[in-house]
Each structure stands twice: as C-alpha cells, then as structure tokens.
Scaffold this motif. Structure first.
Motif, PDB file in Angstrom:
ATOM      1  N   ASP A   1      25.193  32.220   5.287  1.00  0.00           N
ATOM      2  CA  ASP A   1      23.992  31.393   5.382  1.00  0.00           C
ATOM      3  C   ASP A   1      23.824  30.579   4.088  1.00  0.00           C
ATOM      4  O   ASP A   1      23.087  30.974   3.174  1.00  0.00           O
ATOM      5  CB  ASP A   1      22.771  32.277   5.632  1.00  0.00           C
ATOM      6  CG  ASP A   1      21.477  31.479   5.756  1.00  0.00           C
ATOM      7  OD1 ASP A   1      21.549  30.236   5.835  1.00  0.00           O
ATOM      8  OD2 ASP A   1      20.401  32.113   5.775  1.00  0.00           O
TER       9      ASP A   1
ATOM     10  N   THR B   1      22.390  27.674   3.741  1.00  0.00           N
ATOM     11  CA  THR B   1      21.027  27.127   3.672  1.00  0.00           C
ATOM     12  C   THR B   1      20.071  28.118   3.027  1.00  0.00           C
ATOM     13  O   THR B   1      19.251  27.760   2.169  1.00  0.00           O
ATOM     14  CB  THR B   1      20.532  26.747   5.073  1.00  0.00           C
ATOM     15  OG1 THR B   1      21.412  25.774   5.635  1.00  0.00           O
ATOM     16  CG2 THR B   1      19.131  26.174   5.012  1.00  0.00           C
ATOM     17  N   GLY B   2      20.155  29.386   3.404  1.00  0.00           N
ATOM     18  CA  GLY B   2      19.302  30.412   2.814  1.00  0.00           C
ATOM     19  C   GLY B   2      19.592  30.625   1.340  1.00  0.00           C
ATOM     20  O   GLY B   2      18.675  30.839   0.538  1.00  0.00           O
TER      21      GLY B   2
ATOM     22  N   ARG C   1      20.810  28.349  -0.706  1.00  0.00           N
ATOM     23  CA  ARG C   1      20.248  27.187  -1.421  1.00  0.00           C
ATOM     24  C   ARG C   1      18.761  27.379  -1.675  1.00  0.00           C
ATOM     25  O   ARG C   1      18.254  27.102  -2.764  1.00  0.00           O
ATOM     26  CB  ARG C   1      20.455  25.917  -0.589  1.00  0.00           C
ATOM     27  CG  ARG C   1      21.869  25.384  -0.547  1.00  0.00           C
ATOM     28  CD  ARG C   1      21.869  24.136   0.319  1.00  0.00           C
ATOM     29  NE  ARG C   1      23.199  23.723   0.700  1.00  0.00           N
ATOM     30  CZ  ARG C   1      23.499  23.140   1.852  1.00  0.00           C
ATOM     31  NH1 ARG C   1      22.552  22.928   2.760  1.00  0.00           N
ATOM     32  NH2 ARG C   1      24.734  22.766   2.110  1.00  0.00           N
ATOM     33  N   ALA C   2      18.039  27.848  -0.659  1.00  0.00           N
ATOM     34  CA  ALA C   2      16.592  28.039  -0.790  1.00  0.00           C
ATOM     35  C   ALA C   2      16.279  29.065  -1.881  1.00  0.00           C
ATOM     36  O   ALA C   2      15.338  28.882  -2.666  1.00  0.00           O
ATOM     37  CB  ALA C   2      16.001  28.478   0.539  1.00  0.00           C
TER      38      ALA C   2
ATOM     39  N   ASP D   1      17.046  27.460  -5.270  1.00  0.00           N
ATOM     40  CA  ASP D   1      16.040  26.435  -5.564  1.00  0.00           C
ATOM     41  C   ASP D   1      14.745  27.089  -6.049  1.00  0.00           C
ATOM     42  O   ASP D   1      14.107  26.600  -6.988  1.00  0.00           O
ATOM     43  CB  ASP D   1      15.761  25.588  -4.323  1.00  0.00           C
ATOM     44  CG  ASP D   1      16.911  24.644  -3.983  1.00  0.00           C
ATOM     45  OD1 ASP D   1      17.815  24.483  -4.837  1.00  0.00           O
ATOM     46  OD2 ASP D   1      16.910  24.084  -2.864  1.00  0.00           O
TER      47      ASP D   1
ATOM     48  N   ARG E   1      24.114  25.543  -7.672  1.00  0.00           N
ATOM     49  CA  ARG E   1      23.355  24.719  -6.724  1.00  0.00           C
ATOM     50  C   ARG E   1      24.160  23.485  -6.322  1.00  0.00           C
ATOM     51  O   ARG E   1      24.169  23.080  -5.148  1.00  0.00           O
ATOM     52  CB  ARG E   1      22.016  24.311  -7.332  1.00  0.00           C
ATOM     53  CG  ARG E   1      21.074  25.481  -7.573  1.00  0.00           C
ATOM     54  CD  ARG E   1      19.835  25.052  -8.324  1.00  0.00           C
ATOM     55  NE  ARG E   1      18.965  24.238  -7.482  1.00  0.00           N
ATOM     56  CZ  ARG E   1      18.023  23.430  -7.961  1.00  0.00           C
ATOM     57  NH1 ARG E   1      17.862  23.295  -9.268  1.00  0.00           N
ATOM     58  NH2 ARG E   1      17.258  22.742  -7.132  1.00  0.00           N
TER      59      ARG E   1
ATOM     60  N   GLN F   1      25.532  22.487  -2.495  1.00  0.00           N
ATOM     61  CA  GLN F   1      25.126  21.230  -1.861  1.00  0.00           C
ATOM     62  C   GLN F   1      26.290  20.555  -1.147  1.00  0.00           C
ATOM     63  O   GLN F   1      26.095  19.768  -0.223  1.00  0.00           O
ATOM     64  CB  GLN F   1      24.533  20.271  -2.909  1.00  0.00           C
ATOM     65  CG  GLN F   1      23.143  20.650  -3.389  1.00  0.00           C
ATOM     66  CD  GLN F   1      22.122  20.657  -2.266  1.00  0.00           C
ATOM     67  OE1 GLN F   1      22.187  19.873  -1.335  1.00  0.00           O
ATOM     68  NE2 GLN F   1      21.159  21.584  -2.352  1.00  0.00           N
TER      69      GLN F   1
ATOM     70  N   GLY G   1      25.714  23.974   6.159  1.00  0.00           N
ATOM     71  CA  GLY G   1      24.649  24.973   6.166  1.00  0.00           C
ATOM     72  C   GLY G   1      25.109  26.363   6.519  1.00  0.00           C
ATOM     73  O   GLY G   1      24.435  27.345   6.186  1.00  0.00           O
ATOM     74  N   ARG G   2      26.256  26.475   7.177  1.00  0.00           N
ATOM     75  CA  ARG G   2      26.757  27.799   7.559  1.00  0.00           C
ATOM     76  C   ARG G   2      28.273  27.796   7.457  1.00  0.00           C
ATOM     77  O   ARG G   2      28.928  26.809   7.795  1.00  0.00           O
ATOM     78  CB  ARG G   2      26.321  28.151   8.973  1.00  0.00           C
ATOM     79  CG  ARG G   2      26.618  29.574   9.360  1.00  0.00           C
ATOM     80  CD  ARG G   2      25.686  30.074  10.464  1.00  0.00           C
ATOM     81  NE  ARG G   2      25.711  31.530  10.529  1.00  0.00           N
ATOM     82  CZ  ARG G   2      24.910  32.327   9.855  1.00  0.00           C
ATOM     83  NH1 ARG G   2      24.006  31.817   9.063  1.00  0.00           N
ATOM     84  NH2 ARG G   2      24.991  33.648   9.979  1.00  0.00           N
TER      85      ARG G   2
END
Length: 309
Positions: A195, A197-198, A200-201, A204, A251, A255, A259-260
């Motif tokens: 994951d 996307t997770g 990255r969150a 961040d 990070r 980018q 996303g997966r």
C-alpha cells in the motif's frame, strides 16, 4: 529486515525518566508566575533563595571571588559588552546613553546569546542577572535588562515559563517522539502490504509533525544548553538535518511509484529502505531524552568553569 508491529497495535513509548528532573518537584509547589521575572543583583551581595536561576553576565570573572561565593548557575560571558566597548565605557556615567545604544546594537548582532538567555527565562521562569560593577545603575547588566524589556521583545518575555511549563514542554516533545516512531511503523506496515498510498500518507504526516517539532527545540531548548552539555547544539542540529534529508528522500522515492505494488520483493526492498530512518529517529530521540531534556532542567549542576582575568 527488523520486526514490524501490526498497524494499530502500537504501545505508547515512554519518555526517558531522569532521576533529577522536573517531575520530582513536590505536587504542592505553587504554579509559576504568569510572566517571567528578571532581576539584577551584584555578585558581592548574598544570594537569596527566591532569585531563581542565577546567570553571571560579566565577560570577566569577578576578581577575588570563588565559585561558591558567586553562586552562579551559569556564566554567560558571551552576552557581555565587547572588550572594546567595555574599555571605552570604563564605568563613566557621562557616557551612559551612548554606551547603552552601542551595547544594544551589539546585542542585536548577538542573537544567539540573547536567544539563549530568553530560552533560560522561559524554562526557569525567573532569572537573576549577576554583575560585579559597583554602580548599581550605570552598568551593562542594567542595560541588558532594559534591552530584554523592550516592547519588541515582549513576545519572548510573555511566553509561558517556569518549571511546570518546562515539564509540559518535555512531555509534549516526548509524545511527538512516540507519534513519529508510530508513523514510521505505520508506513512500513503499509509498504509490507504493498500500500504505497498509505505509506505516503504516514510519511507526509510525519513530515508535518517533524518540521515544527524541530523548530520548537531549536528556539526553546537549544539556546538553553549549558557549555558543558554532553552533546553540543551542533550535534542535535546535524541530526535534525539528517532526519529531514532521509525523510525527504523516502517521500520522493514513493512519489515515483504507483499507489499499489504487487511484487513481494519490491515490497520488502521498500520496507528495508525505511529502516535507516527508523534507526535515526530512535537514536536521536534517545539522545534528546537522556541529554537535552535533562541538561536544560532547573538542576544545573556546576556552572561554567571560571577563568579570572
């Protein structure tokens, strides 16, 4: 690859508990004053228990006095007037106004020493500035007090202060340490599941927390470090820069990814790529909690070593 706790199972990390820190104050201690207090006292006068943290602000050690006679918690010689200005003034009251103007200009250019004194004021809540001059009115300590009470420095003077403020600040920073370590764990768990996307969150969120966290330490704590600190200010600043750099590189790498990701090998590579950041955080936080947070406490130990002129 190091072990990772499953997401959502983090145990709150306990901040290092030194044996002589603020938490040992008896619960009946009265709250600190709403605003910090600054007073002046000649070093030859007997010390009073209600003077708070005593800072010697002369460039030269008082002639003929031993350390225990001065009873200074800190010798901040760098905030005194330059040798050239001191010799020009020579305690001549007729030169007082131009002396104050020139000394205030030196203080404007000496922001590091001024910030250190203001940080001590925020941490301890009450400071007594010690000086050796015979004239209680026309001396550089009085000019320094006037400088610190200028309206444009009101923000620093009115900041929350005192032992309870210092302990609450330490608790806040320890809590943020735990949150950042938890965010790294969350990111690595997300990467293990593919994951991106997770992850990255999580990174961040850590970046948003680390930037103000580092600024707070650099403005409120670093200037209050004693000269004899176990680790100098530049060590902590270098670690802040290394953390920011490592986090930025991670990070940026994420980018560039979708996303997966499905490849188990790629997942493990990314999990391991985040491991150095975790190690940096752990070592840096331990250094701060065993060094920085203890050394700025109101238990100063020995003052800076005197060196008479």
């Amino acid at each position: 690859m190091s072990a990772i706790r499953p997401s959502g199972t983090h145990v709150r990390r306990q901040c290092f508990q030194p044996t002589t820190w603020l938490s040992e104050l008896p619960p009946t201690v009265a709250p600190a004053p709403a605003a910090p207090l600054l007073t002046l006292r000649r070093v030859h006068d007997p010390a009073s228990p209600d003077e708070g943290f005593r800072v010697l602000v002369d460039r030269l050690w008082p002639r003929g006095l031993r350390r225990e006679q001065v009873a200074a918690d800190l010798w901040l010689r760098d905030i005194a007037p330059s040798g050239e200005l001191r010799k020009w003034f020579a305690h001549d009251a007729s030169k007082w106004v131009p002396f104050v103007e020139r000394y205030h200009a030196e203080l404007d250019a000496n922001s590091q020493a001024v910030r250190r004194l203001e940080a001590l004021l925020r941490v301890h809540g009450r400071l007594t500035l010690l000086y050796a001059a015979r004239d209680p009115v026309h001396n550089h300590a009085a000019a320094l007090l006037e400088y610190l009470r200028q309206p444009e420095r009101e923000g620093a003077a009115a900041a929350p202060s005192g032992p309870r403020y210092a302990e609450s600040l330490r608790e806040r920073l320890c809590d943020e340490h735990a949150r950042m370590l938890s965010q790294v764990d969350d990111a690595r768990v997300a990467l293990l599941r593919g994951d991106v996307t997770g992850a990255r969150a999580a990174f961040d969120a850590m970046a948003r927390l680390h930037a103000p966290h580092a600024r707070l330490e650099e403005t409120a704590l670093f200037p209050a470090l004693p000269r004899a600190a176990r680790w100098p200010r530049r060590t902590y600043e270098a670690e802040h820069a290394a953390l920011e750099r490592a986090l930025g590189e991670l990070r940026a790498r994420l980018q560039e990814l979708p996303g997966r990701i499905r490849s188990p090998r790629q997942r493990l590579e990314l999990v391991d790529a985040a491991l150095p950041l975790q190690h940096l955080l752990e070592h840096h936080f331990e250094r701060e909690e065993k060094g920085l947070f203890v050394e700025i406490s109101p238990d100063p130990g020995e003052p800076d070593r005197p060196a008479t002129a």
